[in-house]
Write a protein that holds these residues in place. Structure first.
Motif, short mmCIF file in Angstrom:
data_model
loop_
_atom_site.label_atom_id
_atom_site.label_comp_id
_atom_site.label_asym_id
_atom_site.label_seq_id
_atom_site.Cartn_x
_atom_site.Cartn_y
_atom_site.Cartn_z
N TYR A 165 0.80 -1.23 0.00
CA TYR A 165 0.00 0.00 0.00
C TYR A 165 0.83 1.27 0.00
N ARG A 166 2.14 1.14 0.08
CA ARG A 166 2.95 2.35 0.13
C ARG A 166 4.03 2.31 -0.94
N ALA A 167 3.76 2.94 -2.07
CA ALA A 167 4.74 2.97 -3.15
C ALA A 167 5.94 3.83 -2.76
N HIS A 168 5.65 4.92 -2.05
CA HIS A 168 6.73 5.79 -1.56
C HIS A 168 6.20 6.50 -0.33
N GLY A 169 7.11 7.02 0.47
CA GLY A 169 6.68 7.65 1.72
C GLY A 169 7.30 9.02 1.90
N VAL A 170 7.08 9.59 3.06
CA VAL A 170 7.72 10.85 3.40
C VAL A 170 9.06 10.55 4.03
N ASP A 171 9.78 11.58 4.48
CA ASP A 171 11.11 11.38 5.07
C ASP A 171 11.03 10.43 6.27
N ALA A 172 12.06 9.59 6.39
CA ALA A 172 12.22 8.70 7.55
C ALA A 172 10.94 7.96 7.90
N PRO A 173 10.41 7.16 6.96
CA PRO A 173 9.16 6.46 7.24
C PRO A 173 9.34 5.39 8.31
N LEU A 174 8.26 5.09 8.99
CA LEU A 174 8.25 4.04 9.99
C LEU A 174 7.95 2.71 9.28
N ARG A 175 8.75 1.70 9.55
CA ARG A 175 8.51 0.41 8.91
C ARG A 175 7.15 -0.15 9.35
N GLU A 176 6.42 -0.73 8.41
CA GLU A 176 5.06 -1.20 8.68
C GLU A 176 5.01 -2.23 9.80
N THR A 203 1.17 5.35 8.13
CA THR A 203 1.45 3.94 8.41
C THR A 203 0.76 3.44 9.68
N ILE A 204 0.85 4.20 10.80
CA ILE A 204 0.26 3.71 12.05
C ILE A 204 -1.26 3.61 11.95
N PRO A 205 -2.00 4.64 11.48
CA PRO A 205 -3.45 4.49 11.35
C PRO A 205 -3.86 3.37 10.39
N ILE A 206 -3.11 3.19 9.31
CA ILE A 206 -3.45 2.13 8.35
C ILE A 206 -3.25 0.76 8.99
N GLU A 207 -2.12 0.57 9.69
CA GLU A 207 -1.90 -0.70 10.38
C GLU A 207 -2.96 -0.93 11.46
N ILE A 254 -10.66 5.84 13.71
CA ILE A 254 -9.21 5.86 13.53
C ILE A 254 -8.87 7.14 12.78
N TRP A 255 -7.96 7.93 13.37
CA TRP A 255 -7.67 9.26 12.81
C TRP A 255 -6.17 9.49 12.74
N GLY A 256 -5.74 10.13 11.66
CA GLY A 256 -4.35 10.54 11.52
C GLY A 256 -4.28 11.99 11.12
N GLY A 257 -3.37 12.73 11.74
CA GLY A 257 -3.17 14.13 11.39
C GLY A 257 -1.71 14.43 11.16
N ASP A 258 -1.44 15.38 10.28
CA ASP A 258 -0.06 15.81 10.04
C ASP A 258 -0.09 17.27 9.62
N ILE A 259 0.95 18.01 9.98
CA ILE A 259 0.99 19.44 9.65
C ILE A 259 1.25 19.66 8.17
N ASP A 260 1.75 18.64 7.47
CA ASP A 260 2.10 18.73 6.05
C ASP A 260 0.93 18.22 5.20
N PRO A 261 0.24 19.10 4.46
CA PRO A 261 -0.90 18.65 3.64
C PRO A 261 -0.51 17.60 2.60
#
Length: 373
Positions: A165-176, A203-207, A254-261
């Motif tokens: 489900y993750r073709a690419h991620g943001v900086d320093a992604p957390l391993r699933e 990653t965390i909300p999806i898992e 289940i909710w995820g938020g980030d400051i980067d749109p």
């Protein structure tokens, strides 16, 4: 080929979780060691493990273990194994591995010896001087530790953390696999709200959504052993049917938020690929002013560490502000926060109720637990 032995490598700190998963799948003789879990089972358990494991890195089929104090012992021990039972005439069998605390410490030399020994055995079995290696992949892995060699075949292909489900991620992604472990350690079962105010690519909300639905994380990807002729296609179909029959269908918060749109858009895209976009919600939001209306729930999160993405001082300011936001939550909420920052509790403003050592790749971290007695 009734009883087979397996090794499941894990990130350090996740061995007990992976062992629990294997026991729930009905594997036999499950025992956790440093960085891996061993077990035994039948051929049909290979697809079941590859499809269902959340915290294991890959599923390795163990062909043999033997003393390997020198190159002759490594060659003869490898050649004595029944490679022809698993690798067909056309099979490709590249070799990779590692050595630790052993007389044999040159990985390229050991690779060459293992390759020659396996080729000699297969050549004798198939009456060939040169093997074609034009067919399916049978990746040989070796581990030589304290002069003991373990020879294995990799059933997974790409690591199991690559859910698809993750073709690419943001900086320093957390391993699933680590994200799933954090959710499992929080004892989340889908009944109360779960929030991640530093969600990054989601990653965390999806898992968490996959865990809430009891959806097998490997359903949307393929594995090397699907092309192995001795492992019937029906075994993979049966394992997928079994996994889908065990799924739950309900309403989850289940909710995820980030400051980067841009990260939020990527998280939404990843949730669609994981087929959980109907039960997880992402928003652009600032963790420094994070709040939630409910009287109970849990936060599972992985804020920037300082040494990888942000400057250390910026990370500390973020921890301080998030600590103030957390202080406004009811005592019925729980927080599970992963950080490698050695002064996290001081900057956050509160000592953790408990801590658990984990590794994000090779980076040593602590999972700080708040509201957990």
């Amino acid at each position: 080929m009734e009883t087979l032995n397996f090794a499941i490598p894990t990130l350090f700190g996740l061995e007990a979780l992976a062992a629990d998963e294997l026991r729930r799948l009905g594997l036999d003789q499950v025992r956790a060691e440093n960085g891996r879990v061993l077990c035994s089972g039948r051929p049909g358990d290979i697809p079941r493990m590859d499809l269902n494991l959340r915290t294991g890195e890959r599923v390795l089929l163990v062909l043999g273990t033997f003393p390997a104090g020198d190159f002759d012992a490594l060659f003869e021990g490898t050649r004595a194994l029944p490679w022809e039972q698993f690798i067909p005439r056309e099979g490709r069998f590249p070799v990779k591995g590692h050595c630790l605390n052993s007389a044999l410490h040159s990985v390229p030399a050991c690779q060459s010896i293992v390759k020659k020994a396996a080729a000699a055995r297969l050549g004798d079995a198939y009456g060939l001087n040169t093997l074609p290696e034009t067919g399916a992949l049978f990746q040989i892995q070796f581990s030589i530790m304290k002069d003991t060699a373990v020879l294995m075949l990799d059933t997974s292909g790409p690591g199991l953390y690559k859910r698809g489900y993750r073709a690419h991620g943001v900086d320093a992604p957390l391993r699933e696999t680590l994200a799933a472990a954090m959710v499992l350690l929080s004892r989340y079962r889908g009944r109360d709200p779960l929030c991640d105010p530093f969600c990054g690519s989601g990653t965390i909300p999806i898992e968490a959504a996959l865990i809430a639905k009891n959806r097998a994380p490997g359903l949307n990807r393929s594995f090397s052993a699907q092309k192995w002729s001795w492992l019937p296609t029906q075994a993979w179909m049966d394992a997928a049917d079994e996994a889908q029959d065990r799924e739950f269908h309900g309403d989850y918060e289940i909710w995820g938020g980030d400051i980067d749109p841009a990260a939020v858009e990527l998280a939404r895209h990843n949730a669609q690929l994981a087929e959980v976009d109907d039960i997880v919600r992402f928003e652009a939001a600032d963790a420094r002013t994070f709040h939630w209306g409910g009287m109970y729930g849990r936060i599972v999160t992985n804020p920037p560490y300082g040494e990888r993405i942000m400057e250390r001082r910026e990370a500390e300011e973020l921890y301080r502000a998030f600590g103030k936001a957390w202080a406004k939550f009811p005592e019925t909420w729980k927080l599970y926060l992963l950080s490698s920052h050695t002064e996290f509790e001081r900057t956050f403003g509160k000592t953790a109720d408990r801590k658990r050592k984990l590794y994000n790749g090779m980076l040593k971290c602590d999972l700080f637990l708040y509201g957990v007695k």
